[in-house]
Scaffold this active site. Sequence first.
Site, short mmCIF file in Angstrom:
data_model
loop_
_atom_site.label_atom_id
_atom_site.label_comp_id
_atom_site.label_asym_id
_atom_site.label_seq_id
_atom_site.Cartn_x
_atom_site.Cartn_y
_atom_site.Cartn_z
N LYS A 6 0.82 -1.23 0.00
CA LYS A 6 0.00 0.00 0.00
C LYS A 6 0.84 1.26 0.00
CE LYS A 6 -2.46 -0.53 3.70
NZ LYS A 6 -1.87 -1.79 4.16
N VAL A 18 3.93 1.77 -1.01
CA VAL A 18 4.66 2.00 -2.26
C VAL A 18 3.69 2.45 -3.36
CG1 VAL A 18 6.17 0.97 -3.98
CG2 VAL A 18 6.42 0.35 -1.59
N LYS A 41 -2.00 9.50 6.93
CA LYS A 41 -2.15 8.21 7.61
C LYS A 41 -2.97 8.45 8.88
CE LYS A 41 -0.74 3.78 8.07
NZ LYS A 41 -0.80 2.74 7.03
N GLY A 70 -3.77 -1.95 7.12
CA GLY A 70 -4.31 -3.27 6.83
C GLY A 70 -5.46 -3.19 5.84
N GLY A 116 9.96 -5.08 -4.77
CA GLY A 116 11.21 -4.40 -4.47
C GLY A 116 11.25 -2.93 -4.84
#
Length: 240
Positions: A15, A17, A37, A113, A203
């Site tokens: 999430k 990234v 956030k 989550g 990655g």
Amino acid sequence: MTTLVITGTNTDIGKTVVTAALATLARAAGRRVAVFKPAQTGIAPGEPGDAHVAARLAGEGVTAVELARFPEPLAPATSARRAGLPPVTPQAAADAVRKLEAKYDLVLVEGAGGLLVHLDDEGGTLADVAALLDAPVLVVAAPALGTLNIVQLTGEALRARGLTTRGVVIGAWPHEPGLAERCNVRELAAMAGAPLLGAVPEGAGGLDPARFAADASGWLARELGGTWSAEDFTAAADRT
């Protein structure tokens, strides 16, 4: 679109990234961007939270805002209760976003989550935040075996609440996808009831900001500001 809510089918699936890639493309288009956030858990004081990680990856000009931080890596309601701290309510989160909307062209709200993880002991969730804001929700999904059920459940939960699913983005596409990953690509949109809008390579969060910015457009579809094509990606997965 002033606000986009980003949820996941689980935790640790990419999430942050994906949020960073969205912020990168919005900044490249000249938009003022904030990453918000509502509740950060499992991070010690002074350590960068998800919003700060996303802002760092996205580069200069992206603002990170964290409403509350709780020490243990648990659901926000549980972590707040165990720490003896007041939880974040959906209304408090929505109010904070409204203030950011007055200053920024795009506010990216990253959940903790999945969609229905509890923010407080009254059962408030990220879905409630999205409803208060009347904001669309982008679902970040894992590509592996088991994802189709969770994606469909998330899509059904969003529709049951009258919320708009903006689309689905694969959070971490493996360098060597297996049979399940390749087959799931064709099913994700139908399960979500919304288009497949991107795939971020595994990655990508480890890239430096300059490389991240150079590559991000190729991970997200035109609807999200990028150049990624679901048709081309699906065809390539079939050939793998």
